[in-house]
Write a protein that holds these residues in place. Structure first.
Motif, PDB file in Angstrom:
ATOM      1  N   THR A   1       0.854  -1.190   0.000  1.00 31.34           N
ATOM      2  CA  THR A   1       0.000   0.000   0.000  1.00 31.34           C
ATOM      3  C   THR A   1       0.885   1.234   0.000  1.00 31.34           C
ATOM      4  OG1 THR A   1      -1.728  -1.171   1.238  1.00 31.34           O
ATOM      5  CG2 THR A   1      -1.846   1.239   1.192  1.00 31.34           C
ATOM      6  N   GLY A   2       0.593   2.167  -0.894  1.00 30.86           N
ATOM      7  CA  GLY A   2       1.393   3.378  -0.988  1.00 30.86           C
ATOM      8  C   GLY A   2       0.544   4.575  -1.352  1.00 30.86           C
ATOM      9  N   LYS A   3       1.190   5.637  -1.761  1.00 33.47           N
ATOM     10  CA  LYS A   3       0.478   6.870  -2.109  1.00 33.47           C
ATOM     11  C   LYS A   3       0.915   7.334  -3.489  1.00 33.47           C
ATOM     12  CE  LYS A   3       1.538  10.870  -0.264  1.00 33.47           C
ATOM     13  NZ  LYS A   3       1.678  11.996   0.721  1.00 33.47           N
ATOM     14  N   GLY A   4      -0.060   7.577  -4.355  1.00 35.08           N
ATOM     15  CA  GLY A   4       0.240   8.098  -5.686  1.00 35.08           C
ATOM     16  C   GLY A   4       0.735   9.527  -5.580  1.00 35.08           C
ATOM     17  N   CYS A   5       1.840   9.833  -6.216  1.00 31.96           N
ATOM     18  CA  CYS A   5       2.464  11.159  -6.075  1.00 31.96           C
ATOM     19  C   CYS A   5       1.712  12.251  -6.833  1.00 31.96           C
ATOM     20  CB  CYS A   5       3.914  11.106  -6.547  1.00 31.96           C
ATOM     21  SG  CYS A   5       4.967  10.059  -5.524  1.00 31.96           S
ATOM     22  N   TYR A   6       0.945  11.883  -7.868  1.00 32.86           N
ATOM     23  CA  TYR A   6       0.266  12.897  -8.668  1.00 32.86           C
ATOM     24  C   TYR A   6      -0.928  13.487  -7.927  1.00 32.86           C
ATOM     25  CZ  TYR A   6      -2.127  15.073 -12.615  1.00 32.86           C
ATOM     26  OH  TYR A   6      -2.750  15.974 -13.443  1.00 32.86           O
ATOM     27  N   LYS A   7      -1.796  12.620  -7.408  1.00 30.68           N
ATOM     28  CA  LYS A   7      -2.997  13.095  -6.707  1.00 30.68           C
ATOM     29  C   LYS A   7      -2.925  12.897  -5.199  1.00 30.68           C
ATOM     30  CE  LYS A   7      -6.236  12.412 -10.563  1.00 30.68           C
ATOM     31  NZ  LYS A   7      -7.493  11.742 -10.982  1.00 30.68           N
ATOM     32  N   GLY A   8      -1.909  12.187  -4.734  1.00 31.22           N
ATOM     33  CA  GLY A   8      -1.792  11.933  -3.300  1.00 31.22           C
ATOM     34  C   GLY A   8      -2.771  10.900  -2.787  1.00 31.22           C
ATOM     35  N   ALA A   9      -3.405  10.143  -3.701  1.00 31.15           N
ATOM     36  CA  ALA A   9      -4.394   9.133  -3.303  1.00 31.15           C
ATOM     37  C   ALA A   9      -3.701   7.838  -2.911  1.00 31.15           C
ATOM     38  CB  ALA A   9      -5.363   8.876  -4.459  1.00 31.15           C
ATOM     39  N   GLU A  10      -4.343   7.071  -2.033  1.00 35.18           N
ATOM     40  CA  GLU A  10      -3.800   5.773  -1.628  1.00 35.18           C
ATOM     41  C   GLU A  10      -3.936   4.798  -2.790  1.00 35.18           C
ATOM     42  OE1 GLU A  10      -5.631   2.503   1.085  1.00 35.18           O
ATOM     43  OE2 GLU A  10      -4.456   3.784   2.433  1.00 35.18           O
ATOM     44  N   ARG A  11      -2.855   4.077  -3.076  1.00 29.73           N
ATOM     45  CA  ARG A  11      -2.860   3.083  -4.158  1.00 29.73           C
ATOM     46  C   ARG A  11      -2.367   1.747  -3.635  1.00 29.73           C
ATOM     47  NH1 ARG A  11      -3.456   5.221  -9.180  1.00 29.73           N
ATOM     48  NH2 ARG A  11      -4.294   3.122  -9.506  1.00 29.73           N
ATOM     49  N   LYS A  12      -2.851   0.663  -4.255  1.00 25.00           N
ATOM     50  CA  LYS A  12      -2.439  -0.691  -3.879  1.00 25.00           C
ATOM     51  C   LYS A  12      -1.673  -1.336  -5.033  1.00 25.00           C
ATOM     52  CE  LYS A  12      -6.237  -1.525  -0.632  1.00 25.00           C
ATOM     53  NZ  LYS A  12      -7.401  -2.377  -0.304  1.00 25.00           N
ATOM     54  N   MET A  13      -0.609  -2.056  -4.692  1.00 22.80           N
ATOM     55  CA  MET A  13       0.222  -2.698  -5.709  1.00 22.80           C
ATOM     56  C   MET A  13       0.494  -4.151  -5.321  1.00 22.80           C
ATOM     57  SD  MET A  13       4.022  -1.725  -7.138  1.00 22.80           S
ATOM     58  CE  MET A  13       4.853  -2.260  -5.628  1.00 22.80           C
ATOM     59  N   LEU A  14       0.294  -5.045  -6.284  1.00 25.22           N
ATOM     60  CA  LEU A  14       0.598  -6.465  -6.101  1.00 25.22           C
ATOM     61  C   LEU A  14       1.943  -6.780  -6.735  1.00 25.22           C
ATOM     62  CD1 LEU A  14      -2.866  -8.103  -6.925  1.00 25.22           C
ATOM     63  CD2 LEU A  14      -1.790  -7.926  -4.671  1.00 25.22           C
ATOM     64  N   TYR A  15       2.727  -7.595  -6.027  1.00 29.54           N
ATOM     65  CA  TYR A  15       4.029  -8.047  -6.532  1.00 29.54           C
ATOM     66  C   TYR A  15       3.982  -9.571  -6.621  1.00 29.54           C
ATOM     67  CZ  TYR A  15       8.837  -9.770  -5.978  1.00 29.54           C
ATOM     68  OH  TYR A  15      10.008 -10.462  -6.106  1.00 29.54           O
ATOM     69  N   THR A  16       4.325 -10.125  -7.790  1.00 29.80           N
ATOM     70  CA  THR A  16       4.332 -11.582  -7.939  1.00 29.80           C
ATOM     71  C   THR A  16       5.386 -11.999  -8.959  1.00 29.80           C
ATOM     72  OG1 THR A  16       2.938 -13.536  -8.348  1.00 29.80           O
ATOM     73  CG2 THR A  16       2.579 -11.628  -9.766  1.00 29.80           C
ATOM     74  N   VAL A  17       5.869 -13.227  -8.836  1.00 29.93           N
ATOM     75  CA  VAL A  17       6.825 -13.814  -9.786  1.00 29.93           C
ATOM     76  C   VAL A  17       6.194 -15.074 -10.365  1.00 29.93           C
ATOM     77  CG1 VAL A  17       9.147 -14.736 -10.122  1.00 29.93           C
ATOM     78  CG2 VAL A  17       8.760 -12.930  -8.441  1.00 29.93           C
ATOM     79  N   ILE A  18       6.194 -15.189 -11.681  1.00 31.48           N
ATOM     80  CA  ILE A  18       5.567 -16.317 -12.355  1.00 31.48           C
ATOM     81  C   ILE A  18       6.501 -16.865 -13.427  1.00 31.48           C
ATOM     82  CG2 ILE A  18       3.245 -15.389 -11.955  1.00 31.48           C
ATOM     83  CD1 ILE A  18       3.240 -14.521 -14.915  1.00 31.48           C
ATOM     84  N   SER A  19       6.169 -18.034 -13.962  1.00 31.90           N
ATOM     85  CA  SER A  19       6.894 -18.550 -15.122  1.00 31.90           C
ATOM     86  C   SER A  19       6.521 -17.709 -16.330  1.00 31.90           C
ATOM     87  CB  SER A  19       6.526 -20.014 -15.379  1.00 31.90           C
ATOM     88  OG  SER A  19       6.956 -20.827 -14.305  1.00 31.90           O
ATOM     89  N   SER A  20       7.492 -17.411 -17.173  1.00 33.47           N
ATOM     90  CA  SER A  20       7.255 -16.501 -18.293  1.00 33.47           C
ATOM     91  C   SER A  20       6.237 -17.036 -19.288  1.00 33.47           C
ATOM     92  CB  SER A  20       8.575 -16.194 -19.011  1.00 33.47           C
ATOM     93  OG  SER A  20       9.449 -15.478 -18.162  1.00 33.47           O
ATOM     94  N   ASP A  21       6.070 -18.359 -19.372  1.00 36.06           N
ATOM     95  CA  ASP A  21       5.097 -18.908 -20.310  1.00 36.06           C
ATOM     96  C   ASP A  21       3.659 -18.688 -19.857  1.00 36.06           C
ATOM     97  OD1 ASP A  21       5.236 -20.668 -18.190  1.00 36.06           O
ATOM     98  OD2 ASP A  21       5.056 -22.463 -19.419  1.00 36.06           O
ATOM     99  N   GLU A  22       3.462 -18.257 -18.593  1.00 34.47           N
ATOM    100  CA  GLU A  22       2.120 -17.964 -18.081  1.00 34.47           C
ATOM    101  C   GLU A  22       1.781 -16.472 -18.173  1.00 34.47           C
ATOM    102  OE1 GLU A  22       1.940 -21.329 -14.545  1.00 34.47           O
ATOM    103  OE2 GLU A  22       2.985 -19.425 -14.170  1.00 34.47           O
ATOM    104  N   GLU A  23       2.726 -15.712 -18.655  1.00 34.97           N
ATOM    105  CA  GLU A  23       2.620 -14.249 -18.633  1.00 34.97           C
ATOM    106  C   GLU A  23       1.424 -13.722 -19.422  1.00 34.97           C
ATOM    107  OE1 GLU A  23       5.431 -11.127 -20.714  1.00 34.97           O
ATOM    108  OE2 GLU A  23       6.485 -12.137 -19.079  1.00 34.97           O
ATOM    109  N   GLU A  24       1.300 -14.116 -20.694  1.00 34.32           N
ATOM    110  CA  GLU A  24       0.244 -13.586 -21.547  1.00 34.32           C
ATOM    111  C   GLU A  24      -1.144 -13.971 -21.031  1.00 34.32           C
ATOM    112  OE1 GLU A  24       0.692 -14.402 -25.663  1.00 34.32           O
ATOM    113  OE2 GLU A  24       2.763 -13.687 -25.759  1.00 34.32           O
TER     114      GLU A  24
END
Length: 281
Positions: free
Chosen positions: A225-248
């Protein structure tokens, strides 16, 4: 039906490999990598020094017995059975299908032969099988470690080529290295199961996206959870690692849930820690 389609894809790979061997490889007197190269090397040794012509299939099948047994035990039944069909079919096709008269130019045979070889191997891998030999070994190691070792296999092939060069001349051996390098590059481009991608996803629908990531890839995600610098609104970000063949597939699912999602994809060079991969069937 899915298994039948995989069977057809493997058959196409076997046919392409045989035509390539009898067209470009034989025209330029090259030595492909892996057990295919060892088989051709043994054929040439028997023919040149012992004056005995041994069928390609005989050496190729014998060399693959032990790797196939290991993969049957540790990788998967359908994977091994399809791989065995690839080995049997490519052996038969190579011995009975004549080559095409395309070109005698050694460099053209080297480059296009390497490209077709990489495509043939990729077809079998995309079908959930392998062309046998060192590919069996590579898949087994990759399943255990989660890392691609195609470049290690290429290094091992260079050793075989050194023997080839000593016996039959360095010119053919050096062209064969170019052939194998082209094949390896195509393989790494088309087959990405053991490559990793890191995704950063900024969205207002993170709860739904977490479920999608789990269902699509079998992997989890970390929520920031962080804050967007343009509008100062709270933003949520997901971080994940996957096999590249599952990307598309995953990106399509994400865009269905949130068309406005901001997704940053990066190639993961190295990963330390637990990364569970889907088992071969």
């Amino acid at each position: 039906m899915k298994l039948f389609l995989r069977f057809l894809l493997v058959t196409a790979g076997a046919l392409l490999m045989a035509v390539n061997l009898n067209t470009f490889v034989h025209s330029a007197h090259l030595l492909p990598g892996g057990f295919t190269g060892i088989t051709l090397l043994l054929q040439e040794i028997f023919s040149h020094f012992l004056k005995i012509n041994v069928p390609f299939a005989l050496f190729y099948w014998i060399l693959n017995i032990i790797p196939a047994a290991i993969c049957f035990k540790y990788v998967g039944r359908n994977f091994t059975m399809l791989s065995l069909w690839m080995i049997v079919a490519s052996g038969i096709f190579t011995d009975f299908i004549p080559g095409l008269d395309v070109t005698d130019d050694v460099l053209l045979c080297t480059i296009f032969g390497g490209i077709l070889n990489g495509i043939a191997i990729s077809l079998s891998l995309l079908a959930g099988a392998t062309s046998g030999g060192t590919d069996f070994i590579s898949i087994y190691v990759s399943e255990k470690t989660g890392r691609s070792i195609w470049y290690h296999i290429f290094a091992g092939n260079v050793v075989i080529l050194a023997i080839f060069g000593l016996l039959f001349g360095w010119s053919r051996a050096l062209y064969s290295i170019i052939f194998q390098y082209a094949s390896t590059q195509v393989l790494n481009t088309l087959y990405k199961r053991y490559q990793k991608s890191t995704l950063f996803i900024i969205s207002d629908k993170t709860d739904e996206l977490i479920i999608t990531i789990r269902e699509t890839t079998g992997h989890d995600a970390t929520l920031f959870t962080g804050k967007g610098c343009y509008k100062g609104a709270e933003r949520k970000m997901l971080y994940t690692v996957i096999s590249s063949d599952e990307e598309e597939k995953l990106i399509r699912s994400i865009k269905k849930i949130d068309p406005l999602a901001f997704v940053n994809i990066m190639q993961t060079k190295m990963l330390k820690g637990t990364f569970i991969m889907k088992k071969q069937d």
